[in-house]
Design a protein around this motif. Sequence first.
Motif, PDB file in Angstrom:
ATOM      1  N   VAL A  49      17.336  22.427  73.841  1.00 15.07           N
ATOM      2  CA  VAL A  49      16.163  22.240  72.994  1.00 15.07           C
ATOM      3  C   VAL A  49      16.656  21.971  71.580  1.00 15.07           C
ATOM      4  O   VAL A  49      17.760  22.360  71.200  1.00 15.07           O
ATOM      5  N   ARG A  50      15.839  21.301  70.813  1.00 11.61           N
ATOM      6  CA  ARG A  50      16.233  20.930  69.457  1.00 11.61           C
ATOM      7  C   ARG A  50      16.110  22.124  68.508  1.00 11.61           C
ATOM      8  O   ARG A  50      15.140  22.866  68.548  1.00 11.61           O
ATOM      9  N   LYS A  51      17.112  22.282  67.681  1.00 18.02           N
ATOM     10  CA  LYS A  51      17.103  23.329  66.660  1.00 18.02           C
ATOM     11  C   LYS A  51      16.444  22.783  65.399  1.00 18.02           C
ATOM     12  O   LYS A  51      16.859  21.740  64.883  1.00 18.02           O
ATOM     13  N   PRO A  52      15.427  23.457  64.861  1.00 17.09           N
ATOM     14  CA  PRO A  52      14.823  23.000  63.611  1.00 17.09           C
ATOM     15  C   PRO A  52      15.834  22.985  62.474  1.00 17.09           C
ATOM     16  O   PRO A  52      16.757  23.807  62.436  1.00 17.09           O
ATOM     17  N   TYR A 246      11.640  28.285  80.927  1.00 15.49           N
ATOM     18  CA  TYR A 246      12.788  28.734  80.140  1.00 15.49           C
ATOM     19  C   TYR A 246      12.943  27.891  78.876  1.00 15.49           C
ATOM     20  O   TYR A 246      13.118  28.425  77.773  1.00 15.49           O
ATOM     21  N   LEU A 247      12.863  26.578  79.010  1.00 16.63           N
ATOM     22  CA  LEU A 247      12.981  25.703  77.856  1.00 16.63           C
ATOM     23  C   LEU A 247      11.816  25.909  76.892  1.00 16.63           C
ATOM     24  O   LEU A 247      11.978  25.817  75.665  1.00 16.63           O
ATOM     25  N   SER A 248      10.632  26.183  77.434  1.00 13.04           N
ATOM     26  CA  SER A 248       9.472  26.462  76.589  1.00 13.04           C
ATOM     27  C   SER A 248       9.702  27.718  75.756  1.00 13.04           C
ATOM     28  O   SER A 248       9.344  27.776  74.572  1.00 13.04           O
ATOM     29  N   ILE A 249      10.315  28.735  76.362  1.00  7.68           N
ATOM     30  CA  ILE A 249      10.644  29.965  75.632  1.00  7.68           C
ATOM     31  C   ILE A 249      11.627  29.660  74.502  1.00  7.68           C
ATOM     32  O   ILE A 249      11.455  30.099  73.363  1.00  7.68           O
ATOM     33  N   LEU A 250      12.676  28.885  74.812  1.00  8.98           N
ATOM     34  CA  LEU A 250      13.674  28.560  73.793  1.00  8.98           C
ATOM     35  C   LEU A 250      13.049  27.789  72.633  1.00  8.98           C
ATOM     36  O   LEU A 250      13.358  28.055  71.456  1.00  8.98           O
ATOM     37  N   GLU A 251      12.166  26.849  72.939  1.00  5.50           N
ATOM     38  CA  GLU A 251      11.500  26.090  71.883  1.00  5.50           C
ATOM     39  C   GLU A 251      10.642  26.998  71.005  1.00  5.50           C
ATOM     40  O   GLU A 251      10.625  26.857  69.775  1.00  5.50           O
ATOM     41  N   ASP A 252       9.946  27.933  71.629  1.00  7.05           N
ATOM     42  CA  ASP A 252       9.087  28.839  70.866  1.00  7.05           C
ATOM     43  C   ASP A 252       9.926  29.776  69.994  1.00  7.05           C
ATOM     44  O   ASP A 252       9.530  30.129  68.880  1.00  7.05           O
ATOM     45  N   ILE A 253      11.075  30.209  70.513  1.00  4.82           N
ATOM     46  CA  ILE A 253      11.963  31.065  69.723  1.00  4.82           C
ATOM     47  C   ILE A 253      12.428  30.335  68.469  1.00  4.82           C
ATOM     48  O   ILE A 253      12.409  30.885  67.358  1.00  4.82           O
ATOM     49  N   SER A 258      11.986  29.363  62.615  1.00  9.21           N
ATOM     50  CA  SER A 258      11.718  28.439  61.527  1.00  9.21           C
ATOM     51  C   SER A 258      10.581  28.923  60.625  1.00  9.21           C
ATOM     52  O   SER A 258      10.612  28.717  59.403  1.00  9.21           O
ATOM     53  N   SER A 259       9.584  29.571  61.216  1.00  8.06           N
ATOM     54  CA  SER A 259       8.432  30.057  60.445  1.00  8.06           C
ATOM     55  C   SER A 259       8.594  31.503  59.982  1.00  8.06           C
ATOM     56  O   SER A 259       7.639  32.100  59.477  1.00  8.06           O
ATOM     57  N   SER A 260       9.783  32.087  60.190  1.00 10.12           N
ATOM     58  CA  SER A 260      10.117  33.452  59.728  1.00 10.12           C
ATOM     59  C   SER A 260       9.330  34.543  60.442  1.00 10.12           C
ATOM     60  O   SER A 260       9.292  35.681  59.977  1.00 10.12           O
ATOM     61  N   ILE A 261       8.700  34.225  61.564  1.00  8.99           N
ATOM     62  CA  ILE A 261       8.076  35.274  62.373  1.00  8.99           C
ATOM     63  C   ILE A 261       9.160  36.141  63.001  1.00  8.99           C
ATOM     64  O   ILE A 261       9.050  37.368  63.057  1.00  8.99           O
ATOM     65  N   PHE A 262      10.228  35.503  63.459  1.00 11.47           N
ATOM     66  CA  PHE A 262      11.407  36.222  63.919  1.00 11.47           C
ATOM     67  C   PHE A 262      12.400  36.308  62.764  1.00 11.47           C
ATOM     68  O   PHE A 262      12.805  35.289  62.198  1.00 11.47           O
ATOM     69  N   ARG A 263      12.770  37.538  62.417  1.00  7.11           N
ATOM     70  CA  ARG A 263      13.787  37.772  61.404  1.00  7.11           C
ATOM     71  C   ARG A 263      14.834  38.694  62.015  1.00  7.11           C
ATOM     72  O   ARG A 263      14.714  39.921  61.956  1.00  7.11           O
ATOM     73  N   PRO A 264      15.854  38.113  62.633  1.00  2.00           N
ATOM     74  CA  PRO A 264      16.823  38.905  63.400  1.00  2.00           C
ATOM     75  C   PRO A 264      17.726  39.757  62.519  1.00  2.00           C
ATOM     76  O   PRO A 264      17.921  39.469  61.330  1.00  2.00           O
ATOM     77  N   GLN A 265      18.270  40.794  63.127  1.00  2.00           N
ATOM     78  CA  GLN A 265      19.278  41.620  62.471  1.00  2.00           C
ATOM     79  C   GLN A 265      20.641  41.032  62.784  1.00  2.00           C
ATOM     80  O   GLN A 265      21.138  41.181  63.906  1.00  2.00           O
ATOM     81  N   LEU A 266      21.244  40.382  61.826  1.00  2.00           N
ATOM     82  CA  LEU A 266      22.526  39.721  62.045  1.00  2.00           C
ATOM     83  C   LEU A 266      23.582  40.286  61.118  1.00  2.00           C
ATOM     84  O   LEU A 266      23.331  40.513  59.930  1.00  2.00           O
ATOM     85  N   ASP A 267      24.761  40.496  61.678  1.00  2.00           N
ATOM     86  CA  ASP A 267      25.907  40.867  60.853  1.00  2.00           C
ATOM     87  C   ASP A 267      26.482  39.596  60.233  1.00  2.00           C
ATOM     88  O   ASP A 267      26.066  38.487  60.558  1.00  2.00           O
TER      89      ASP A 267
END
Length: 295
Positions: A49-52, A246-253, A258-267
């Motif tokens: 899937v394409r990465k924004p 599965y691809l639909s899930i990846l696109e939504d993630i 991109s819209s900052s709804i997901f803000r992961p905890q990254l080291d």
Amino acid sequence: MPKSVLWSKWSVRRGQKILILPRIEGILPLDSEESGLCEVILVHEHYLVRKPEKVCWVEAAGTVRDGVRAYTALHYLSQVSPGKTVLVMDGASPFGTIAIQLAQHRGAKVISTAYSLEDKQHLERLRPPVEGVRQPLVARVIDVSNGKIDVAESCLEETGGLGVDIVLDAGVKLYCAEDESTSKSQLLPHKHDIITLLGVGGRWITTEKNLQLDPPDSHSLFLKGATVSFLNDEIWNLSNVQQGKYLSILEDIMEKLSSSIFRPQLDEPIPLYEAKVSMEIVQKNQARKRQVIQF
């Protein structure tokens, strides 16, 4: 490669059905003693899937698996919807944080447990990405670090005795307290507690692959009309029939990143020469943030 995180920069040429990935950004195999690394890898376009543009490669690599797990648990196994009450155990973990953000975005009320004071403070600081909204993502944080708080009692109190609609655990006690060997396992709820705090028609999503339910447990679930589902995010790769979902899930993630709804905890990104040490920390479950190896 099972149980791995793999994201790469890629380019597409008109008319091609094979995508050339000239640079691997992050790979973290957890089920192999020796990992295979290469400079060029060929992947069919139907598996990508394409990465924004707004999403960096480190964020994409560090979020994709937790995002897939959260979608599998909350969307496909429990059908989270507005008005539902969701209990996310160990919400300060990388997976728990993404699950909280997804549940709250879907309109659910979220309760979470914290295993330390730092985890509690992290959960209390979580806010929606909308400017001006100060209401926390987590309606109630249950601090279980001292072992004196009853999770079932706290959840029943928060829901007015009705119980929660969805429970997403981070492991459960299968035996008596004296049989548990590690300090973290002593903080886990007993399976009886989870059954007690489930509401009528509730759904228990468990990560415990060795879960055993005694006849009284099954009878309690039967009386509540509740269900138990096992969270295994590898199921999407077991059948080609699931590829579209599965691809639909990846696109939504990627869209939610991109819209900052997901803000992961990254080291901080880890260089390749430190990969071995990083993998040892991950395999011992000592990492509290997602680690991405960057080449």
